[in-house]
Enzyme design. Sequence first.
Site, PDB file in Angstrom:
ATOM      1  N   PRO A 194     -13.169  26.692   7.819  1.00  0.00           N
ATOM      2  CA  PRO A 194     -14.258  26.768   8.799  1.00  0.00           C
ATOM      3  C   PRO A 194     -13.960  25.914  10.029  1.00  0.00           C
ATOM      4  O   PRO A 194     -13.481  24.793   9.912  1.00  0.00           O
ATOM      5  CB  PRO A 194     -15.465  26.224   8.043  1.00  0.00           C
ATOM      6  CG  PRO A 194     -14.908  25.436   6.915  1.00  0.00           C
ATOM      7  CD  PRO A 194     -13.570  26.007   6.594  1.00  0.00           C
ATOM      8  N   GLU A 195     -14.228  26.464  11.196  1.00  0.00           N
ATOM      9  CA  GLU A 195     -14.114  25.688  12.424  1.00  0.00           C
ATOM     10  C   GLU A 195     -15.517  25.261  12.855  1.00  0.00           C
ATOM     11  O   GLU A 195     -16.513  25.614  12.232  1.00  0.00           O
ATOM     12  CB  GLU A 195     -13.412  26.526  13.501  1.00  0.00           C
ATOM     13  CG  GLU A 195     -11.953  26.797  13.124  1.00  0.00           C
ATOM     14  CD  GLU A 195     -11.033  26.821  14.332  1.00  0.00           C
ATOM     15  OE1 GLU A 195     -11.277  26.081  15.289  1.00  0.00           O
ATOM     16  OE2 GLU A 195     -10.060  27.590  14.306  1.00  0.00           O
TER      17      GLU A 195
ATOM     18  N   HIS B  91     -17.621  28.302  -9.456  1.00  0.00           N
ATOM     19  CA  HIS B  91     -17.308  27.445  -8.308  1.00  0.00           C
ATOM     20  C   HIS B  91     -18.558  26.837  -7.673  1.00  0.00           C
ATOM     21  O   HIS B  91     -18.485  26.247  -6.614  1.00  0.00           O
ATOM     22  CB  HIS B  91     -16.494  28.226  -7.270  1.00  0.00           C
ATOM     23  CG  HIS B  91     -15.229  28.810  -7.829  1.00  0.00           C
ATOM     24  ND1 HIS B  91     -14.260  28.026  -8.431  1.00  0.00           N
ATOM     25  CD2 HIS B  91     -14.790  30.079  -7.908  1.00  0.00           C
ATOM     26  CE1 HIS B  91     -13.272  28.812  -8.849  1.00  0.00           C
ATOM     27  NE2 HIS B  91     -13.575  30.050  -8.545  1.00  0.00           N
TER      28      HIS B  91
ATOM     29  N   ARG C  46     -11.722  26.180  -3.780  1.00  0.00           N
ATOM     30  CA  ARG C  46     -10.505  25.372  -3.683  1.00  0.00           C
ATOM     31  C   ARG C  46     -10.785  23.875  -3.758  1.00  0.00           C
ATOM     32  O   ARG C  46      -9.859  23.076  -3.886  1.00  0.00           O
ATOM     33  CB  ARG C  46      -9.743  25.733  -2.405  1.00  0.00           C
ATOM     34  CG  ARG C  46      -9.305  27.198  -2.449  1.00  0.00           C
ATOM     35  CD  ARG C  46      -8.480  27.561  -1.242  1.00  0.00           C
ATOM     36  NE  ARG C  46      -7.220  26.814  -1.194  1.00  0.00           N
ATOM     37  CZ  ARG C  46      -6.351  26.886  -0.195  1.00  0.00           C
ATOM     38  NH1 ARG C  46      -6.631  27.645   0.854  1.00  0.00           N
ATOM     39  NH2 ARG C  46      -5.249  26.190  -0.205  1.00  0.00           N
TER      40      ARG C  46
END
Length: 287
Positions: free
Chosen positions: A2-3, A104, A123
Amino acid sequence: MPELPEVETVRRGLAPAMEGRRIVGVEARRPDLRFPFPERFAERLTGRTIAALGRRAKYLLADLDDGETLVMHLGMSGSFRVETATDAAAPGAFHHPRSKAATHDHVAFRLEGGATVTYNDPRRFGFMALIPRAGLEAHPLFRHVGLEPLGNALDGARLKALFGAKKTSLKAALLDQRLIAGLGNIYVCEALHRAGLSPLRAAGSLTEAEAERLAGDIRVVLEEAIASGGSTLRDFSHADGALGYFQHSFRVYDREDEPCPTPGCGGVVERVVQTGRSTFFCARCQR
Ligand SMILES: [Zn+2]
């Protein structure tokens, strides 16, 4: 990954569910993400009210009523989803592909009023920390974080002062998080194209007028991405309440060999590698 626009979109999506709400329960389903959770994590959050949900660079900041701030970073693959009390009454609504990834779901915040905010991160490069609000700017996470590119802090004069007489490339200087916070590769390429400035130029070579144009175009590029994320966000909320990433159409990013979109330019988008990252630009209209 994500930016900044994605993180800001997530913040805007979460704020209505979290701001002003008391946390009635926290479930951390593992001892760590990228780093261990803070000591007594659930205990320190339970009963606290979230006064405001802010953002600094790519960190979400939930200010609590006891003077601590819950700092949340999405890492590479983190996302949040909001389930309201109404959703919970209709469990069938969540039988969609996303539920397969329930393994997750690492943290659940139960809020007064019945909403649950769940953090999912396959992740696990994201993390959460509790830091006293008063010490936030001096904390190692934030001490070297540069200027916010959104808002009024960044203008041509500040940009020119930040770049000084730097001989490093414009591209590398814009990616330097100690100068400007949260600008990633995609948005640097887009802002430079919009401003008509070559990524290969020395950062210190900008004229005042060019610096002013670039500061404005950085903001426009980010705000357009946030606006587009906002519309995606509405679609997402109808589906499953997930607040995460969105695809946005870019002018030059990932468009090697395509015609330059600048009207009348006639150039072609090129790709070069600068400090290990791909740069997309048009050599004809970016000077
Ligand atoms: Zn061009």
